[in-house]
Structure formats: C-alpha cells, structure tokens
Design an enzyme around this catalytic site. Structure first.
Site, mmCIF file in Angstrom:
data_model
loop_
_atom_site.group_PDB
_atom_site.id
_atom_site.type_symbol
_atom_site.label_atom_id
_atom_site.label_comp_id
_atom_site.label_asym_id
_atom_site.label_seq_id
_atom_site.Cartn_x
_atom_site.Cartn_y
_atom_site.Cartn_z
ATOM 1 N N CYS A 152 0.825 -1.207 0.000
ATOM 2 C CA CYS A 152 0.000 0.000 0.000
ATOM 3 C C CYS A 152 0.860 1.259 0.000
ATOM 4 O O CYS A 152 1.607 1.508 0.955
ATOM 5 C CB CYS A 152 -0.921 0.001 1.226
ATOM 6 N N HIS B 174 -9.281 6.581 2.797
ATOM 7 C CA HIS B 174 -9.007 7.830 2.093
ATOM 8 C C HIS B 174 -10.300 8.378 1.518
ATOM 9 O O HIS B 174 -11.309 7.685 1.420
ATOM 10 C CB HIS B 174 -7.989 7.611 0.962
ATOM 11 N N GLU C 42 6.137 6.714 -3.019
ATOM 12 C CA GLU C 42 5.450 5.953 -4.056
ATOM 13 C C GLU C 42 4.174 6.648 -4.537
ATOM 14 O O GLU C 42 3.538 6.188 -5.484
ATOM 15 C CB GLU C 42 5.108 4.556 -3.530
ATOM 16 N N CYS C 43 3.821 7.730 -3.879
ATOM 17 C CA CYS C 43 2.577 8.431 -4.210
ATOM 18 C C CYS C 43 2.836 9.561 -5.205
ATOM 19 O O CYS C 43 3.970 9.949 -5.464
ATOM 20 C CB CYS C 43 1.947 9.018 -2.943
ATOM 21 N N ALA C 44 1.749 10.093 -5.731
ATOM 22 C CA ALA C 44 1.809 11.304 -6.549
ATOM 23 C C ALA C 44 2.218 12.483 -5.663
ATOM 24 O O ALA C 44 2.232 12.371 -4.425
ATOM 25 C CB ALA C 44 0.448 11.547 -7.194
ATOM 26 N N CYS D 59 -36.175 27.689 3.696
ATOM 27 C CA CYS D 59 -35.233 26.703 3.168
ATOM 28 C C CYS D 59 -35.747 25.292 3.435
ATOM 29 O O CYS D 59 -36.232 24.983 4.528
ATOM 30 C CB CYS D 59 -33.867 26.912 3.816
ATOM 31 N N CYS E 198 0.577 4.012 3.046
ATOM 32 C CA CYS E 198 1.056 3.753 4.400
ATOM 33 C C CYS E 198 2.286 4.596 4.744
ATOM 34 O O CYS E 198 3.028 5.045 3.864
ATOM 35 C CB CYS E 198 1.393 2.274 4.558
#
Length: 342
Positions: free
Chosen positions: A48, A176, A57-59, A206, A51
């Site tokens: 993952c 997420h 490893e993410c954008a 309303c 984590c």
C-alpha cells in the site's frame, strides 16, 4: 415489524431537495436485519503506497497535517496518481470538434483537479476508528483544499466524496477520500439548487432548515442533525445537516468540524454495526463556488451517507426514479435504536 412493513402499500414520494421521485415498495423488502453486507477482507498492506514510510510511491503532495511533520503526519492531501481530470491543460471550450464538426455538440477540455486525502498513516485504521476531533481535522483539510481551489477562476464546483469498499468504488482499502474540482456545475447540482429554490418560493423557507417536520430524526449534536430523508433514494441513507443555514461547506470552522466529526463517527458506527460494515459512499453536497447571492436564502449544504446494499437496474437508469425497499421511517427507527458498545 418486517411483516408490518411488507403489508404497507407502495408509495411514490417526491424528494423536494433533488426534485426526483422515489418508489417505496415494501413488497420487495426483506427484513431490515437481512440488509447486511458480506464481510470484506482487507487488502495486503505490504503493497500500500498510502502507508507511513511509502510516501515516495505516491503522486506529489499538496499539503500534510501537521504542516511541518515528517514521519509523524496525520493527514496527507496528494494529487491522484490516476486523475480523471488534468490540472496541466488549459481550460477551454473545444470548438468545431473534428469528430462531429457541424453537429452542435459541446465539448470542453478536461481541465480540473483530482486529489486524494489520506485520512491516517495506519493502514488498518478506518474513518470511524478516529476520534471526533481527528475526523474534524480531515474535514478541515477538505475546507483548506477547497479554499485553495477557489483561487482558480475556471473551477466552478468542488465535490468531496469517500468510497469505502470495492463495490462502492474504492480501489484502495487504506482509508481515504477524494476531492474533484470541475470547470462546470454538474447537472445534478443545478437540479438540486433549482428544487431548493422552488421549495423556497412556495414555502418561504429553506427546505433543509425545517427538517424536523419533513424528515425522520436519527440523532443530533450541538450544530448538526442526522436524518433519514422523507424520500430516501437508498435504504438506510443518512443526511447530516447543519442546524444553522449555510450554503457553503468551506465556511465550516474548527468547532463545528469537530462537532460534525462526532456525529459522522456515530452514524458510520451505527451503519457498521447494523449492516455488518457495508461498502458505503459519502458525499458533501455544497453550493457552486461562484454561486449567485440570490441562492443564499435557499441553498443549504449537507453530507449524504449511502450504504451500498442494493444494485441499480435498468428501471432506475432509464427513468431516474429509484425503488427503495425500506421505508425511511423504518430505517430511521432502526438506526436510532442501534446500541453501540462502549
């Protein structure tokens, strides 16, 4: 209670907020206890990228909470590695498409922002496991990102949503949520605002401010109330609504965010216990960023939670009219009576 529900005649109710019709068909209903999701197994956290320790490893990261944290971050807001829209192209209308040059069809460039909010560094922690103030911090991260996106004149609407579970659209089991920013106001948003205006013009108030008289109460906090709407589209659908009139989610402050965090946690735990941790979606329905001042009296934001318990078939797709096998008053009664372990 199940037989009593099944003996009721069907009803077709109008959703006055979204201006659509919902069919309630108790003959199609099972016992509410049968609306339980099959347990989902969690994916392998060893692979993952959300984590702790695998941030590389993410954008690209947009920001984190706390802002100066290194290995002790609590929330990260990052670009989506596989975005539905591109932040790197110019927002423009595509004139005279080469595909159908004289058809009159309208197309615009796929400009927009698609972000991911990683809600915890720990893979096994779900949103409902967090303390109310911690959920509030996630809500404030949404607010901060929306405020950043308001600086882009081309962005007209921001949709915050969460998919929990594969059948609810989640490709990652690590908790997420997502934020998509669009250069157009979606038709469903326009229809909701038009319906709210119609109610305001007819009733002089309303449609969400006088909620106790038209919807089914589940619980409340200092600043919010949770209800099952009168014409709920889906079984056990919940709306969490600010008690004070407010068109824009991004106007929320820290106190109200923590308060909303507590009620959201409570609703998610009730759904989890009653329905065996079903896949679910939640969406924050707010007003367009560049809305007219005339919308303020009738536009009211709210958070919608939809457990994924039944499928959508050809009738729903073809008509835009939904069949709900559980009357909202029954769903509200069940959810209200769910006793949570301490």
């Amino acid at each position: 209670m199940a037989s009593q529900n099944q003996n009721r005649s069907p009803e077709i109710r109008k959703d006055a907020v979204n201006n659509r019709w919902v069919i309630f068909s108790p003959a199609r209903s099972r016992r509410p206890s049968d609306f339980r999701s099959k347990s989902n197994s969690n994916s392998d956290q060893s692979e993952c990228p959300f984590c702790l320790g695998r941030e590389h490893e993410c954008a690209p990261e947009i920001f984190r909470v706390p802002p100066d944290s290194t290995s002790d971050w609590k929330i990260r807001v990052i670009e989506n590695l596989y975005p539905a829209l591109s932040r790197d192209i110019e927002p423009c209308r595509i004139q005279n498409s080469n595909i159908f040059p004289n058809s009159g069809e309208v197309a615009i460039s796929g400009f927009g922002f698609h972000d991911v909010v990683i809600e915890s560094p720990v893979h096994s922690v779900q949103l409902s496991d967090l303390a109310p103030v911690e959920i509030g911090e996630i809500l404030l991260a949404y607010k901060r990102r929306i405020e950043q996106l308001r600086c882009h004149d081309s962005i007209k609407y921001v949709q915050v949503f969460k998919n929990h579970g594969a059948s609810a659209g989640a490709s990652m089991s690590h908790s997420h949520s997502q934020i998509m920013s669009l250069p157009v106001v979606p038709p469903a948003v326009s229809a909701r605002l038009d319906s709210m205006k119609e109610h305001f013009d007819e009733a002089g108030k309303c449609s969400l401010c006088d909620i106790r008289s038209t919807h089914f109460f589940v619980d409340e906090s200092t600043h919010f109330v949770s209800i099952v709407p009168f014409a709920a589209t889906f079984p056990f659908e919940i709306w969490i609504i600010p008690l004070a009139h407010s068109p824009h989610f991004h106007k929320i402050d820290a106190e109200k965010a923590a308060d909303l965090g507590g009620l959201l946690k409570l609703m998610l735990r009730k759904i989890c216990l009653q329905l065996n941790n079903p896949p679910f979606n939640f969406m924050i329905h707010t007003s367009p960023l560049q809305g007219s001042p005339s919308e303020v009296p009738y536009a009211h934001w709210f958070l919608q939670i939809v457990p994924q318990l039944i499928g959508v078939g050809g009738f729903e797709i073809g008509t835009g009219c939904y069949i709900n096998p559980v009357f909202p008053e029954e769903a509200a009664k069940i959810l209200k009576e769910v006793c949570l372990p301490r």
